[in-house]
Motif scaffolding. Structure first.
Motif, PDB file in Angstrom:
ATOM      1  N   ILE A   4       9.840   0.803 -40.671  1.00  0.00           N
ATOM      2  CA  ILE A   4       9.191   1.959 -41.296  1.00  0.00           C
ATOM      3  C   ILE A   4       9.878   2.314 -42.606  1.00  0.00           C
ATOM      4  CG2 ILE A   4       8.696   4.413 -41.037  1.00  0.00           C
ATOM      5  CD1 ILE A   4       8.416   3.888 -38.011  1.00  0.00           C
ATOM      6  N   SER A   5      11.194   2.286 -42.620  1.00  0.00           N
ATOM      7  CA  SER A   5      11.911   2.614 -43.854  1.00  0.00           C
ATOM      8  C   SER A   5      11.691   1.552 -44.926  1.00  0.00           C
ATOM      9  CB  SER A   5      13.402   2.800 -43.572  1.00  0.00           C
ATOM     10  OG  SER A   5      13.948   1.630 -43.023  1.00  0.00           O
ATOM     11  N   ILE A   6      11.583   0.286 -44.534  1.00  0.00           N
ATOM     12  CA  ILE A   6      11.284  -0.770 -45.506  1.00  0.00           C
ATOM     13  C   ILE A   6       9.903  -0.560 -46.101  1.00  0.00           C
ATOM     14  CG2 ILE A   6      10.788  -3.241 -45.714  1.00  0.00           C
ATOM     15  CD1 ILE A   6      13.088  -3.732 -43.768  1.00  0.00           C
ATOM     16  N   THR A   7       8.943  -0.191 -45.263  1.00  0.00           N
ATOM     17  CA  THR A   7       7.590   0.064 -45.749  1.00  0.00           C
ATOM     18  C   THR A   7       7.557   1.256 -46.696  1.00  0.00           C
ATOM     19  OG1 THR A   7       6.720  -0.771 -43.642  1.00  0.00           O
ATOM     20  CG2 THR A   7       5.209   0.489 -45.038  1.00  0.00           C
ATOM     21  N   ILE A   8       8.268   2.308 -46.344  1.00  0.00           N
ATOM     22  CA  ILE A   8       8.306   3.504 -47.190  1.00  0.00           C
ATOM     23  C   ILE A   8       8.947   3.195 -48.533  1.00  0.00           C
ATOM     24  CG2 ILE A   8       9.354   5.791 -47.436  1.00  0.00           C
ATOM     25  CD1 ILE A   8       8.882   6.147 -44.411  1.00  0.00           C
ATOM     26  N   PHE A   9      10.068   2.479 -48.535  1.00  0.00           N
ATOM     27  CA  PHE A   9      10.726   2.143 -49.790  1.00  0.00           C
ATOM     28  C   PHE A   9       9.895   1.192 -50.632  1.00  0.00           C
ATOM     29  CE2 PHE A   9      14.648   4.000 -48.200  1.00  0.00           C
ATOM     30  CZ  PHE A   9      15.119   4.585 -49.357  1.00  0.00           C
ATOM     31  N   SER A  10       9.191   0.278 -49.991  1.00  0.00           N
ATOM     32  CA  SER A  10       8.329  -0.621 -50.764  1.00  0.00           C
ATOM     33  C   SER A  10       7.183   0.147 -51.413  1.00  0.00           C
ATOM     34  CB  SER A  10       7.801  -1.754 -49.890  1.00  0.00           C
ATOM     35  OG  SER A  10       6.992  -1.259 -48.851  1.00  0.00           O
ATOM     36  N   LEU A  69      16.096   2.192 -56.172  1.00  0.00           N
ATOM     37  CA  LEU A  69      15.218   1.898 -55.043  1.00  0.00           C
ATOM     38  C   LEU A  69      15.294   0.434 -54.636  1.00  0.00           C
ATOM     39  CD1 LEU A  69      11.977   3.951 -55.816  1.00  0.00           C
ATOM     40  CD2 LEU A  69      13.576   4.305 -53.942  1.00  0.00           C
ATOM     41  N   ILE A  70      15.419  -0.446 -55.609  1.00  0.00           N
ATOM     42  CA  ILE A  70      15.527  -1.865 -55.296  1.00  0.00           C
ATOM     43  C   ILE A  70      16.853  -2.165 -54.598  1.00  0.00           C
ATOM     44  CG2 ILE A  70      15.746  -4.154 -56.359  1.00  0.00           C
ATOM     45  CD1 ILE A  70      13.593  -3.260 -58.326  1.00  0.00           C
ATOM     46  N   PHE A  71      17.935  -1.512 -55.016  1.00  0.00           N
ATOM     47  CA  PHE A  71      19.212  -1.703 -54.323  1.00  0.00           C
ATOM     48  C   PHE A  71      19.136  -1.228 -52.875  1.00  0.00           C
ATOM     49  CE2 PHE A  71      21.897  -2.032 -58.281  1.00  0.00           C
ATOM     50  CZ  PHE A  71      22.338  -3.311 -57.985  1.00  0.00           C
ATOM     51  N   ILE A  72      18.541  -0.078 -52.658  1.00  0.00           N
ATOM     52  CA  ILE A  72      18.409   0.439 -51.294  1.00  0.00           C
ATOM     53  C   ILE A  72      17.505  -0.466 -50.465  1.00  0.00           C
ATOM     54  CG2 ILE A  72      17.552   2.375 -49.915  1.00  0.00           C
ATOM     55  CD1 ILE A  72      18.393   4.196 -52.265  1.00  0.00           C
ATOM     56  N   PHE A  73      16.436  -0.949 -51.074  1.00  0.00           N
ATOM     57  CA  PHE A  73      15.519  -1.851 -50.401  1.00  0.00           C
ATOM     58  C   PHE A  73      16.224  -3.142 -49.978  1.00  0.00           C
ATOM     59  CE2 PHE A  73      12.060  -5.020 -50.423  1.00  0.00           C
ATOM     60  CZ  PHE A  73      11.223  -4.435 -49.505  1.00  0.00           C
ATOM     61  N   ASN A  74      17.031  -3.701 -50.863  1.00  0.00           N
ATOM     62  CA  ASN A  74      17.791  -4.913 -50.530  1.00  0.00           C
ATOM     63  C   ASN A  74      18.792  -4.649 -49.414  1.00  0.00           C
ATOM     64  OD1 ASN A  74      16.579  -6.730 -52.231  1.00  0.00           O
ATOM     65  ND2 ASN A  74      17.895  -6.175 -53.955  1.00  0.00           N
ATOM     66  N   PHE A  75      19.429  -3.496 -49.438  1.00  0.00           N
ATOM     67  CA  PHE A  75      20.358  -3.133 -48.374  1.00  0.00           C
ATOM     68  C   PHE A  75      19.638  -3.043 -47.035  1.00  0.00           C
ATOM     69  CE2 PHE A  75      22.504   0.147 -45.844  1.00  0.00           C
ATOM     70  CZ  PHE A  75      23.719  -0.490 -45.670  1.00  0.00           C
ATOM     71  N   LEU A  76      18.442  -2.441 -47.033  1.00  0.00           N
ATOM     72  CA  LEU A  76      17.674  -2.325 -45.800  1.00  0.00           C
ATOM     73  C   LEU A  76      17.231  -3.698 -45.283  1.00  0.00           C
ATOM     74  CD1 LEU A  76      15.481   0.811 -46.507  1.00  0.00           C
ATOM     75  CD2 LEU A  76      17.380   0.621 -44.906  1.00  0.00           C
ATOM     76  N   LEU A  77      16.897  -4.598 -46.190  1.00  0.00           N
ATOM     77  CA  LEU A  77      16.502  -5.937 -45.768  1.00  0.00           C
ATOM     78  C   LEU A  77      17.668  -6.711 -45.158  1.00  0.00           C
ATOM     79  CD1 LEU A  77      14.098  -7.134 -48.598  1.00  0.00           C
ATOM     80  CD2 LEU A  77      13.513  -6.529 -46.264  1.00  0.00           C
ATOM     81  N   LYS A  78      18.857  -6.511 -45.700  1.00  0.00           N
ATOM     82  CA  LYS A  78      20.029  -7.218 -45.173  1.00  0.00           C
ATOM     83  C   LYS A  78      20.442  -6.674 -43.804  1.00  0.00           C
ATOM     84  CE  LYS A  78      21.898  -8.826 -49.487  1.00  0.00           C
ATOM     85  NZ  LYS A  78      23.018  -8.798 -50.426  1.00  0.00           N
ATOM     86  N   THR A  79      20.248  -5.373 -43.580  1.00  0.00           N
ATOM     87  CA  THR A  79      20.624  -4.796 -42.287  1.00  0.00           C
ATOM     88  C   THR A  79      19.604  -5.127 -41.210  1.00  0.00           C
ATOM     89  OG1 THR A  79      19.570  -2.688 -42.839  1.00  0.00           O
ATOM     90  CG2 THR A  79      21.921  -2.921 -43.303  1.00  0.00           C
ATOM     91  N   LYS A  80      18.425  -5.497 -41.601  1.00  0.00           N
ATOM     92  CA  LYS A  80      17.393  -5.862 -40.634  1.00  0.00           C
ATOM     93  C   LYS A  80      17.740  -7.193 -40.057  1.00  0.00           C
ATOM     94  CE  LYS A  80      12.557  -6.878 -40.174  1.00  0.00           C
ATOM     95  NZ  LYS A  80      11.329  -7.178 -40.838  1.00  0.00           N
TER      96      LYS A  80
END
Length: 80
Positions: A4-10, A69-80
Motif C-alpha cells: 500500500i505504501s509503495i502504491t501511495i508513493f508511486s 520521493l524517489i529515495f523513499i520509494f527506493n527504500f520501500l522497494l528494498k525493504t519489501k
C-alpha cells in the motif's frame, strides 16, 4: 502494508511529475517570440516578473520533492 505504501508513493511521484511538467510548460521562455507577445497581454495584470519568479520557485520545490520521493520509494522497494 508495504504494498500500500509503495502504491501511495508511486501515485505521489506520478502526480508530482505531472505538476512539474505543467509548471515547466507554463513558464515564459527567455527568448523573444510570437508567444511572448501573447503572454504579455495575458499576464499584464499579474506582473510577468512575479509570475516567472513564482513559477521558478515552484519548479525547484517540485524537483526537490520528486528527488526525496524517489529515495523513499527506493527504500520501500528494498525493504519489501
Amino acid at each position: 502494508m508495504t504494498n500500500i505504501s509503495i502504491t501511495i508513493f508511486s501515485l505521489f511521484i506520478i502526480v508530482t511529475c505531472i505538476l512539474f511538467i505543467l509548471v515547466i510548460l507554463i513558464q515564459n521562455p527567455k527568448k523573444e517570440s510570437i508567444n511572448q507577445y501573447f503572454m504579455e497581454k495575458n499576464f499584464r495584470f499579474f506582473g510577468i516578473k512575479r509570475t516567472n519568479t513564482f513559477l521558478e520557485n515552484i519548479t525547484w520545490f517540485l524537483s526537490i520533492v520528486i528527488f526525496f520521493l524517489i529515495f523513499i520509494f527506493n527504500f520501500l522497494l528494498k525493504t519489501k
